[in-house]
Enzyme design. Structure first.
Site, PDB file in Angstrom:
ATOM      1  N   HIS A 219      40.800  48.873  -4.555  1.00 43.26           N
ATOM      2  CA  HIS A 219      39.870  49.659  -5.364  1.00 43.26           C
ATOM      3  C   HIS A 219      39.063  50.570  -4.453  1.00 43.26           C
ATOM      4  CE1 HIS A 219      36.363  47.202  -4.201  1.00 43.26           C
ATOM      5  NE2 HIS A 219      37.037  46.114  -4.536  1.00 43.26           N
ATOM      6  N   CYS A 235      39.046  41.772  -1.322  1.00 39.20           N
ATOM      7  CA  CYS A 235      39.730  42.972  -1.797  1.00 39.20           C
ATOM      8  C   CYS A 235      39.858  44.007  -0.676  1.00 39.20           C
ATOM      9  CB  CYS A 235      38.987  43.583  -2.977  1.00 39.20           C
ATOM     10  SG  CYS A 235      39.311  42.750  -4.543  1.00 39.20           S
TER      11      CYS A 235
END
Length: 259
Positions: A219, A235
């Site tokens: 992301h 992440c």
């Protein structure tokens, strides 16, 4: 083998969803916070989704090997087996997080494919019958090198770009090994990233995050100062251009996270 038409469209479709929790810019928000309300209708067998933990299925033993790029899509829920012809241990649904389910093939036998699954534990695989599946080949792959904090996206032998990214911190490392692009999600509310790209892997240190299962994802991030650092909860935070390129990859595309 060129991608068939339905598969070619997947990477370009944005799926509006409320599964990603809205997080103000600057607030740590990885692994992806997937709302537990996205539970799947209960069946006699557990479903192979990012929300479930499976048992009795084989592990991927070649965790850093190069995948062939062959991917398959069940047009309806199919049984998952520990071995061809055995008893079913789970079901693989036709959709995941609002996107079609495309999973990479790690092994094939006559009438069967062993595929990577998006469930816990990481690197879990299962056998599914070849009959009734859509099959394609992704020429693309994404490679993340944790040590240098670099992301490279390839189209066959052509490099589409290399970017400096942010990865998991010492206490919440990004899990290494081969995985795949699981879904493409567009948050309904303004948040830290315009797109979320969940992968078929989970944090090894966080059982849950934000009410969800600790799913690791690509992301964006509003503060460019994080790039090049090991600061996330698992992440992979990427620059805007990298996010755009990743969002164009077909689902099921192999992702290698190397030490």
């Amino acid at each position: 083998m060129p991608l068939d038409a339905p598969y070619r469209l997947i990477g370009a479709v944005l799926v509006a969803t409320s599964l990603v929790a809205s997080t103000p810019a600057g607030v740590a928000a990885s692994p992806v916070a997937l709302a537990s309300a996205a539970s799947i209708t209960a069946t006699a067998l557990p479903q192979a989704t990012t929300f479930t933990e499976l048992s009795g299925l084989p592990q991927d033993t070649d965790t850093f090997g190069k995948l062939s790029g062959v991917v398959v899509h069940p047009t309806r829920a199919v049984a998952v087996y520990a071995s061809p012809g055995g008893k079913p241990a789970a079901t693989l649904p036709a959709k995941q997080l609002g996107s079609q389910t495309w999973v990479p093939v790690v092994e094939g036998r006559k009438g069967w494919y062993r595929v990577l699954l998006p469930s816990k534990p990481n690197h879990v695989t299962g056998w599914i019958k070849a009959e009734g599946l859509k099959k394609a080949r992704s020429r693309y792959r994404a490679i993340v090198k944790l040590g240098t904090r670099q992301l490279t996206v390839m189209n066959a032998s052509k490099k589409l770009g290399t970017w400096t990214v942010a990865v998991g911190g010492p206490e919440t490392p990004t899990p290494a090994g081969r995985t795949f692009m699981l879904a493409l999600m567009s948050p309904k509310k303004k948040t830290y990233s315009p797109l979320i790209l969940p992968l078929g892997t989970h944090s090894a240190t966080l059982d849950t995050f934000g009410g969800g299962p600790g799913t690791v994802a690509f992301h964006g991030w509003p503060d460019r100062k994080v790039f090049g650092k090991a600061v996330t909860h698992g992440c992979i935070r990427v620059p805007a251009r990298a996010l755009k390129v990743l969002a164009g990859l077909p689902l099921g595309t192999p992702v290698l996270i190397a030490p």
